[in-house]
Design a protein around this motif. Sequence first.
Motif, mmCIF file in Angstrom:
data_model
loop_
_atom_site.group_PDB
_atom_site.id
_atom_site.type_symbol
_atom_site.label_atom_id
_atom_site.label_comp_id
_atom_site.label_asym_id
_atom_site.label_seq_id
_atom_site.Cartn_x
_atom_site.Cartn_y
_atom_site.Cartn_z
ATOM 1 N N THR A 178 0.857 -1.341 0.178
ATOM 2 C CA THR A 178 0.066 -0.063 -0.002
ATOM 3 C C THR A 178 0.771 1.346 -0.136
ATOM 4 N N HIS A 179 0.175 2.584 -0.394
ATOM 5 C CA HIS A 179 0.957 3.675 -0.551
ATOM 6 C C HIS A 179 1.300 4.125 0.683
ATOM 7 N N ASP A 180 0.469 4.068 1.650
ATOM 8 C CA ASP A 180 0.510 4.654 3.032
ATOM 9 C C ASP A 180 1.968 3.976 3.681
ATOM 10 N N ASN A 181 1.769 2.736 3.597
ATOM 11 C CA ASN A 181 2.856 1.936 4.149
ATOM 12 C C ASN A 181 4.323 2.201 3.456
ATOM 13 N N ALA A 182 4.285 2.244 2.164
ATOM 14 C CA ALA A 182 5.467 2.479 1.537
ATOM 15 C C ALA A 182 5.958 3.757 1.849
ATOM 16 N N ASN A 183 5.100 4.968 2.199
ATOM 17 C CA ASN A 183 5.537 6.038 2.610
ATOM 18 C C ASN A 183 6.005 6.317 3.871
ATOM 19 N N ASP A 184 5.708 5.332 4.796
ATOM 20 C CA ASP A 184 6.346 5.354 6.068
ATOM 21 C C ASP A 184 7.858 4.593 6.110
ATOM 22 N N VAL A 185 7.789 3.539 5.304
ATOM 23 C CA VAL A 185 8.961 2.782 5.297
ATOM 24 C C VAL A 185 10.138 3.585 4.509
ATOM 25 N N THR A 193 13.647 4.620 5.750
ATOM 26 C CA THR A 193 14.711 3.994 4.993
ATOM 27 C C THR A 193 15.831 5.475 4.924
ATOM 28 N N PHE A 194 15.009 6.438 4.548
ATOM 29 C CA PHE A 194 16.123 7.639 4.270
ATOM 30 C C PHE A 194 16.801 8.235 5.642
ATOM 31 N N ILE A 195 16.064 8.175 6.669
ATOM 32 C CA ILE A 195 16.440 8.351 7.840
ATOM 33 C C ILE A 195 17.543 7.404 8.238
ATOM 34 N N ARG A 196 17.246 6.211 8.009
ATOM 35 C CA ARG A 196 18.562 5.270 8.288
ATOM 36 C C ARG A 196 19.630 5.395 7.297
ATOM 37 N N PHE A 234 3.347 13.652 -4.795
ATOM 38 C CA PHE A 234 3.631 13.155 -3.512
ATOM 39 C C PHE A 234 5.160 13.447 -3.307
ATOM 40 N N PHE A 235 6.108 13.217 -4.239
ATOM 41 C CA PHE A 235 7.515 13.008 -3.944
ATOM 42 C C PHE A 235 7.962 14.572 -3.511
ATOM 43 N N SER A 236 7.461 15.464 -3.856
ATOM 44 C CA SER A 236 8.077 16.711 -3.286
ATOM 45 C C SER A 236 7.595 17.034 -1.948
ATOM 46 N N GLU A 257 10.068 16.701 1.428
ATOM 47 C CA GLU A 257 10.002 17.819 2.553
ATOM 48 C C GLU A 257 9.953 17.109 3.837
ATOM 49 N N ASP A 258 9.302 15.988 4.002
ATOM 50 C CA ASP A 258 8.747 15.432 5.119
ATOM 51 C C ASP A 258 10.182 14.882 5.721
ATOM 52 N N ILE A 259 10.741 14.217 4.905
ATOM 53 C CA ILE A 259 12.095 13.620 5.206
ATOM 54 C C ILE A 259 13.073 14.500 5.669
ATOM 55 N N LEU A 260 13.040 15.619 4.759
ATOM 56 C CA LEU A 260 14.180 16.643 5.298
ATOM 57 C C LEU A 260 13.958 17.075 6.913
ATOM 58 N N ASN A 261 12.511 17.361 6.985
ATOM 59 C CA ASN A 261 12.166 17.903 8.259
ATOM 60 C C ASN A 261 12.553 16.987 9.480
#
Lengths: 181, 167
Positions: free
Chosen positions: A42-49, A53-56, B27-29, B33-37
């Motif tokens: 799902t999109h919502d789960n993909a967004n969270d992961v 991922t980028f934080i890691r 979505f990607f922009s 933003e969310d990731i950078l925050n």
Amino acid sequence: MKQEVDLTKKLKNPKLKNEAFKDLLDLYQERLYWHIRKIVITHDNANDVLQETFIRIFKGITNFKEKSSLHTWMYRIAYNESIRFIEKNKKNSQVSLEEDTNHYLNTLMEDSYFNGNELQLKLQTIISKLSEKKQRVFQMKYFDDLSFREISEILNISENTLKSSYYSIVKTIEEKILISY
Amino acid sequence: MKTTNHQKENITKLHKEKLGMDIPEDFFSKSKEDILNKVIKIEEPKQKVFWLKPIFAYPIAASIILGITLTFWLQNNNPTVKNDITNIEEVTEFNSEFLESDFLVTSLIIPEGQIQDYLDQYIVSTIIIKAELSEQELENIFINSLFIEDSLLDNYVNESLIENLII
């Protein structure tokens, strides 16, 4: 390749890290999102992961030993994060993806950002009936366009095994699509 | 089942066409933003604390403590510093000499809150001590007079004895 090397150097430099991270997002955010989306569905789960991922990646870039390419390393993180997410959900709902292929389709149908037609749903159904490893191999090669060497680094499977496996998967999918029509 | 280079150019389009998977608009922009925050939030708590290695920290700390101790010690043992008027107590102390000479002028300088202490000090330093001193002086005079008297008597006795012997 040179671009990745330069980007890695900048990411490891504290003064340039934030700017380089923005470039990294521009380059890989979309590709990693779709890599994750096919695993967590799902999109919502993909967004969270994806965020996790980028934080890691941001936290771990200083420890990146450069034994593999930067994007292979990031795909491995994304893959591990996605699998961790699935395992966590599996424990909660007591559902095994491999045992219950319907779970894949049910989750897909529940996603408000899935609006596939009959053919697309057919392809998704065929993919969902593959073993988990085969699904990953097919998706990484066909949709993510990763090389066999890169997939072998991410999944820890030998390149030769991957090659033979992939071609047999493609053949199976083609046959099943043809049968259905 | 072959993908073309054109399809690979737009990965989102490929997933939409082949798998029917879509994403929200822009979505990607927003996600970027969310990731950078979130990443900025991770960076913020890492306020740099100035830490020294123990090999440098301990000698520096010891030097600072030694410096402070020496400063206090020298202040307490230096008479010139003691006479320096820096606070009310020292003003009072300084005035204790001054007040003997001019009680009225000194009483005008001292703050109202300290007037009682000043009076007590004045009474002790001028009246009681002076009274004690004068009492001691009287006693000394008295003792001295006794000595004189005794010696006179002794002389008298001695002289009378000699006279008696002569006579």
